[in-house]
Structures are given as C-alpha cells and as structure tokens.
Motif scaffolding. Structure first.
Motif, mmCIF file in Angstrom:
data_model
loop_
_atom_site.group_PDB
_atom_site.id
_atom_site.type_symbol
_atom_site.label_atom_id
_atom_site.label_comp_id
_atom_site.label_asym_id
_atom_site.label_seq_id
_atom_site.Cartn_x
_atom_site.Cartn_y
_atom_site.Cartn_z
ATOM 1 N N HIS A 279 0.776 -1.247 0.000
ATOM 2 C CA HIS A 279 0.000 0.000 0.000
ATOM 3 C C HIS A 279 0.805 1.294 0.000
ATOM 4 O O HIS A 279 1.821 1.421 0.652
ATOM 5 C CB HIS A 279 -0.924 0.017 1.215
ATOM 6 C CG HIS A 279 -0.207 -0.053 2.539
ATOM 7 N ND1 HIS A 279 0.054 1.058 3.297
ATOM 8 C CD2 HIS A 279 0.317 -1.099 3.224
ATOM 9 C CE1 HIS A 279 0.693 0.696 4.401
ATOM 10 N NE2 HIS A 279 0.871 -0.592 4.377
ATOM 11 N N ALA B 247 -4.306 -7.820 -4.759
ATOM 12 C CA ALA B 247 -3.134 -6.935 -4.776
ATOM 13 C C ALA B 247 -2.198 -7.304 -5.923
ATOM 14 O O ALA B 247 -1.629 -6.425 -6.591
ATOM 15 C CB ALA B 247 -2.393 -7.015 -3.437
ATOM 16 N N HIS B 279 -3.462 0.490 -3.075
ATOM 17 C CA HIS B 279 -3.387 -0.008 -1.695
ATOM 18 C C HIS B 279 -4.360 -1.124 -1.324
ATOM 19 O O HIS B 279 -5.520 -1.126 -1.724
ATOM 20 C CB HIS B 279 -3.588 1.156 -0.725
ATOM 21 C CG HIS B 279 -4.908 1.846 -0.858
ATOM 22 N ND1 HIS B 279 -5.971 1.560 -0.040
ATOM 23 C CD2 HIS B 279 -5.341 2.793 -1.722
ATOM 24 C CE1 HIS B 279 -7.004 2.306 -0.388
ATOM 25 N NE2 HIS B 279 -6.655 3.062 -1.398
ATOM 26 N N THR B 280 -3.853 -2.046 -0.520
ATOM 27 C CA THR B 280 -4.699 -2.952 0.236
ATOM 28 C C THR B 280 -5.431 -2.132 1.299
ATOM 29 O O THR B 280 -5.074 -0.986 1.575
ATOM 30 C CB THR B 280 -3.842 -4.050 0.904
ATOM 31 O OG1 THR B 280 -2.683 -3.447 1.507
ATOM 32 C CG2 THR B 280 -3.376 -5.065 -0.128
ATOM 33 N N HIS B 285 -5.908 -5.589 5.944
ATOM 34 C CA HIS B 285 -4.778 -6.355 5.414
ATOM 35 C C HIS B 285 -3.897 -6.915 6.548
ATOM 36 O O HIS B 285 -3.789 -6.317 7.606
ATOM 37 C CB HIS B 285 -3.952 -5.533 4.418
ATOM 38 C CG HIS B 285 -3.305 -4.314 4.973
ATOM 39 N ND1 HIS B 285 -2.640 -3.405 4.192
ATOM 40 C CD2 HIS B 285 -3.201 -3.845 6.237
ATOM 41 C CE1 HIS B 285 -2.163 -2.440 4.945
ATOM 42 N NE2 HIS B 285 -2.489 -2.681 6.175
ATOM 43 N N PHE B 294 -8.496 -4.709 -3.215
ATOM 44 C CA PHE B 294 -7.430 -3.765 -3.552
ATOM 45 C C PHE B 294 -8.053 -2.568 -4.249
ATOM 46 O O PHE B 294 -9.026 -2.728 -4.993
ATOM 47 C CB PHE B 294 -6.392 -4.437 -4.461
ATOM 48 C CG PHE B 294 -5.110 -3.664 -4.590
ATOM 49 C CD1 PHE B 294 -4.173 -3.679 -3.569
ATOM 50 C CD2 PHE B 294 -4.841 -2.906 -5.724
ATOM 51 C CE1 PHE B 294 -2.991 -2.961 -3.679
ATOM 52 C CE2 PHE B 294 -3.664 -2.186 -5.849
ATOM 53 C CZ PHE B 294 -2.731 -2.223 -4.818
#
Lengths: 421, 421
Positions: A279, B247, B279-280, B285, B294
């Motif tokens: 991220h 992701a 980003h996750t 996460h 994601f």
C-alpha cells in the motif's frame, strides 16, 4: 464399548464445545480471539473446565500456555504432547487452531470412556498467540514453551493495543521474566513426540475428497512485516524518465516474485510468496501525486532449509534490481523467521496406520502453512501433523470444517495413543 | 519609465505578495490552501486588495471566482482574460496556481506604472478549486465559469470535510443554484483569449536552463479515483493455483500500463499514466492473509483526443485481461475526464515574440499537466499558456520557483498586452 462407539458418543460434546468457542470469539463478520486477551483467556478457561470434567491435571506455564495431563502408569516415561492454539486472526474462522485442541481432548475423552490406561503421561497443550498478526511474529506460545522465543520478542507491541508482549503475558497472569532463551517451560520430563491436528488452509483435501492428510513436512518462513520503498513524491505531469515511483517499484517486485513462484511451481518445488499488505500511505496518497512512499509485507515459505535460503537470496536480488532500475531506496525492516519443520517418518507411518485402522482415508500432503508443530520439529522432537479437510481456507469468516472430519482426526489420535502411548 | 524598469520595480511587491500567500497557506511540511475554505478565501481577499490598490474593478461570480478588471477604452471590445488559481493540494508548495495570478497582476501593475491605456478590458481571474484532491474532480472554478461543470459535481463531497461542493460554495458566499450547464459566469461580453502562466510540474526547463516555455498543448485526462479489485481473502498457505489475489492483480495492471507508457515514450507519443493511490485495505490487510480487496486510482493523459481515447481503450483491455487471468472482478467506479486543450497557434507565436522582445528566452513544450486554460481551449476560446521554470515538481513542499522566473512570465504578459490589448 468400542473406541469407535466412544468417539461417536463424543461427537455431540465436540460440536457443543466448538459452538461455545464460536460464541466466545463472535465478532461479525467472523471470529476474533485476540492473543493474550479476554477471548483467548475464555477459550483456555473453557478447555480447562473440560479437562477438569475428564479428571486431567491442569497446569499453566510462565507464558500462559495450558497443559492438560492424563497421568500415565509411569510418570517418568517420555510424555506424548498433543495440541494446537486458540487465538485467531481478526475476523477469522472458528477452527484455525481450536480444532486441534478440541480433537486432542476428544481423543483423550474417548480413550477414558473405554477404560484405557496410558503407560506414560498424555498432555493436551493449548499454546498462546500462534497467529503472527498480533505481535508481527507467530508461534509465540510454543516458541516460549521450547525456550526459543527471540530475545526481543517480549518488547514487541500488539498492533491494536500498543501494549508489549511482556505486558500482555503479565496481564494474563504469566511471568514474562521466566521466558528466556534456553529455558523450557513444558511440563517436566522427557517428551516422546508432539502431535498436532490443524485444519488445512488450502483446498487440496476438498479437491481430493479425503477427510484427513498426514503432513509430509511443515514449511519454514521468512517474514518482513513492513518493507519501505522510498522514491520521490511528484506531480502527475512529471515525465516518465524523471519519476522515482515507489508504488510502481512495489508492483514490479510483486510481479517478479510471482513469476519466480510460477517457475518453482512448474518445476515441482513447493513454496509460496504472500504479500498481504501492499500500500501507498493512506494519509498522503493522492490521485494526482506520484507516490514517493510505499510499504509492503512479505511471507516467503518453503519445505527445506536450502530452498528457503535460496528464495531469500532471490528475494533480495529482486529488491536490488528494482531499486536500481527505479531509483528508489528499499529498507526491508525487521526480519522474522520460522524454521522448516520436517515431519518424523516413523510417526507419519504410524499415524497413517492408526487412521486406516479406524477406517479413515488419508493422503500424504505438505502442510501449506507453518504451525506450532514446526517449533517441536525444529528443536529435534519427533513431530506428526494431521491436516483436516476444510473449505474456503482459513484466516477468513468463510472457513468451513465439517465436525465429522475433526472426529476423523480425533479417531486417528485415539487409535495412535491406544497403540503407542 | 520603461516597461522593463516598471517590472523591475514590481518585483519586490511580487515577492512580498508571494510571502503573504505562503503565510496564509503555512501547514508544515508545506502549504495547504483548501478549496472553498478559509485559506483560499484569504488568498482571494489578498488579491482583491492588491487590485483595489491598482484601481481595478473587483467582481465575484456565483462560483466565488474572482475577476479583477482594468477597464479598456472600449468596454464592449472583446476582453482579454488572464489568470490561474489559488488553492493547493495538502502539504503542497506555494506556487502551483498562485504564481499565475500573481504574474498577471504584476503585468497589469507594470503597464499602469508606464501609463498604458488598454483598448479593451483586461481581466485577471482567480479560479476556485483547480486541484482534484478536494472533490475528486479538478478545474471546478473554471468549469463553473464556462458553464461546463458536470451536473452532479455540486453534490460531490470534499474528502476531508464531508460537505458538498454546493455547501462549500454557499459557505463562501456563492450561489450554487446559479451554476448550471450552459450558464457562463464570466464577466459579460465577448472573450478575445485566455492566457495563463503556471509553474512547470516537470524539470524540463531546469534541464534546458531556460526560464519560460510557451506551451504547445495541454493534455486531457481520464481519471478514476477509486478502482476496486475484488478477489478473495485467503490464508498464506493457499497454493498459487487457487489464489485470487487482488493486490497481485493491481501490481500486474500497474506494470502493464507502465510498459505501455514505455512503448509510447519510445515512439515519441507524449502521454502519462499515474497511479497515486495503490493499496490494500489498511483496516483488513494482514501479513498472513492473501488480499481479497485492492483499490487504486488512475490518471491517464495525452495531448490529442484520439490518442487519449485509444489509451482509455487499452486501459480497459488491461483491466479485462488481468481480471480474467487472476479470477478477480474489477469495478472502475466513477470516471472523470478533462478535455484536451490545444494551444492557439497565433497566440503561441505572439507570446514567444513578446518574450523575445523582453529578452526572455523561451522554448516550446507540451504542458505536463492540465490547467484551467484547458477548459477555455476546449470551449473554443483561443488559449495561451506559459510554463515557468520550477525545481522539484509541484504538489509537494519542495516545489521551488525563482521569483525572477515568475517576473519573466509577467514581462511576457505585459509586453503581449502592450502590443495586443
């Protein structure tokens, strides 16, 4: 009464126990039993009350691990240990960990019901904090029990509470000062072997239509919880040749490691790469700003130590290649490792035989995940691991194990103990 | 007094004005002038007080844009508009936007000092909310002024305050009800042309050692603020063939789009891809959980409409390819677009000539970024854009423009106005 009949009678009690554990952990969507906290304590108390009902000795060590012992005829003879853990990830399922403790207790209960008298002590263990999510390090309870907890682990802070591991252990009535490298906290005396049952965290048994696997080995892992990529924040208008895009560097690393995994898979060399956190910084990222900062985690795993070491070298080569190509700096941050856990060949054979005698089909399978059992294997204690069929993986609310499959593991343990313990 | 001498005398006042704007926006590290809020209001009030000192007419439109008009001898003759914006990103620099308003005011001040009398009105404009970070849509003030704000824009909420654009406009004394497609809010009468100066957001002028560029064109863009990839959360132990890793799908999309950009770059077709948010989910996460979710943003830009349309098709092909290969679902979410802004050929020539007459070296350059000027070009108003040399890009605290280079833009505007307005 036959052992099979005793196990059948035990199944309803097992279901009730699983339901009570689910109620303790209820945290929609899913189950959360925080390590070293009220819900894990409640699960341990529930197991202790079950053990008291069965007439077992109840003991706790300095790390708050729970030991439920059925005394053998010869108290000095090498003890058989069986167990797993009760903690879960946040919003996980009910069975990751708990199934193994419950299966061991069910095996003991069934053997008592048929009047079996063990030659040596049989101890059902519930280890603390197996999940790495709480302190960024997994298998904490079993590491502490074996005297192999990394020295700095007690100072780690739990991600959500901010309290140290030492503070959490003390808060649960433990004695962090007694947890030292080389200091075993297990019940006294020699250990003959360690047996664990755990739900499978992949769908291989579902695919094969088989309720149980006897693990051929447990993967070791290398973990970095927070790898930082430092590039340079820049405007969307910055031409490509000037960019030092940290998120793009992250994307290249992930795709390169996945390509490596695909090659290893094709060559039949079992391993895994997982990047669960991946991220840009939520406090800073913008649609019109090239990201100068990126963070990711990694879990690299393999079944033998040379393969794992090779993967780790390749991982660092990928980091170096991408850092050079993209003009970014990469700080891998703290490294954690869990040892490769070979499963004892004689135990694999005797567990498969015991299962067959109870009419339970098994297949051999590499454990997809690390487990407390890996620590026993890594410290030279003969180790066996049963994997229980389970749909939808684990670490998520959709985890789904049939209680009948847990009873297949309990039957295997019971028959193995009857023949061997 | 010569125009050059008047501009030299104006430089100290320009520096003081920039310093006061920096004080208004001070928000370490960097400068924040929130759109439609106290700090942008303060910048507008400062510009209005400068204009009053210069004897200009001060007016505001329903979207709170500011118009500072030097009346011409013939009030009905087509008006020359010059300007830019005062809002910034969070923790950005002092010059992105503000430099253009200040340069236009400095040109007017110098022309008044030498006794110039304009034939037609000259209006310096400060548009609101140019930055896309506040409402997920950029160029809002100039879109509203031209009657081309998307109809749903007034209901958008500012990322930080949660208030709608309509509420913010009303809070600044504007009239959101008067902002409608097709309703121009500009000062009455015909517009001859729009001129803007803006710091360069790439280091091309720094590399070339030239203070000013005359833009050859302004890129249009396609934006999605939040593209969601839905895979499946899973345990680290899940084998590769079973994973639906959101992701990893994101990583593949980013690397594929960068490869496309590299090819276009090599072929000399100017464009850009920026993925600033990537980003996750920070709330879910985990190091030991394959990411099932994601999110990323995208800004795709190019200088001509067919090229931009082709890039957008390629982008969706990449999404479809990755979604199919990785077993994930991709929801692109809301789409925003800014039009390609061609720069008027005659204005490009006359601006370059004016600069040369003032001894200012220029080079032709594609604008790296979109600007308010793009809306004027897209609505058919002849448009010219000067890019001012600037180190370290923009949208970050290290943005660095030399005031002498801003004065080169002011000199070019002053000489152009003297000859043309």
């Amino acid at each position: 009464m036959s052992l099979a009949a005793a196990l059948a009678a035990e199944a309803l009690r097992v279901q009730a126990l699983l339901d009570r554990l689910a109620a303790i952990g209820a945290d929609p969507p899913g189950i959360t039993r925080h390590a070293f906290d009220a819900r894990e304590n409640a699960a341990h108390a529930l197991a202790a009350s079950e053990a008291a009902r069965l007439g077992l000795e109840v003991a706790r060590d300095a790390a708050c691990n729970l030991y439920l012992t059925w005394p053998g005829a010869d108290r000095a003879a090498p003890r058989t240990l069986l167990g797993s853990h009760f903690d879960s990830v946040r919003h996980g399922g009910n069975f990751d960990g708990a199934a193994g403790v419950v299966a061991a207790l069910a095996a003991v209960a069934a053997l008592r019901a048929v009047g079996f008298v063990p030659r040596a002590d049989i101890t059902v263990a519930a280890f603390r904090c197996e999940e790495a999510v709480w302190f960024g390090l997994g298998l904490i309870g079993s590491r502490a029990a074996l005297g192999i907890l990394p020295p700095d682990a007690l100072d780690r802070r739990r991600a959500d509470t901010g309290l140290t591991l030492a503070e959490h252990i003390a808060g649960c009535g433990g004695d962090p000062g007694a947890i030292r490298p080389g200091a075993r906290l297990l019940p006294p005396g020699p250990v003959r072997c360690f047996l664990e049952a755990h739900i499978e965290q992949a769908p291989s048994l579902i695919e094969a239509g088989v309720p149980l696997a006897v693990a051929t080995g447990i993967p070791g892992n290398i973990r970095h919880a927070a790898i930082r990529i430092a590039g340079e924040d820049a405007h969307v208008g910055l031409p490509r040749r000037f960019r030092r895009d940290a998120a793009l560097a992250g994307a290249e690393i992930f795709t390169a490691l996945d390509a490596m995994w695909a090659e290893e898979d094709a060559a039949g060399r079992a391993m895994a790469v997982t990047i669960g956190r991946f991220h840009t910084d939520p406090a800073r990222h913008e649609i019109t700003v090239v990201a100068g900062d990126f963070t990711f985690s990694i879990d690299l795993r393999a079944y033998d130590a040379p393969h794992l070491a090779w993967l780790e070298r390749r991982f660092h080569e990928v980091l170096d290649e991408v850092a050079a190509r993209r003009g970014v700096a990469i700080d891998p941050g703290p490294r954690n490792a869990a040892p490769v856990g070979p499963c004892d060949a004689a135990l694999r054979a005797s567990l498969a035989t015991a299962a067959a005698r109870m009419g339970v089909a098994t297949l051999p399978l590499g454990s997809p995940a690390s487990h407390d059992a890996a620590n026993f294997a890594a410290t030279g204690i003969p180790t066996g691991l049963l994997l229980i069929r389970n749909a939808n993986g684990s670490h998520n609310p959709r985890e789904a194990m049939d209680t009948a499959d847990l009873m297949a593991a309990a039957a295997t343990f019971a028959e193995w103990l009857r023949a061997e313990a």
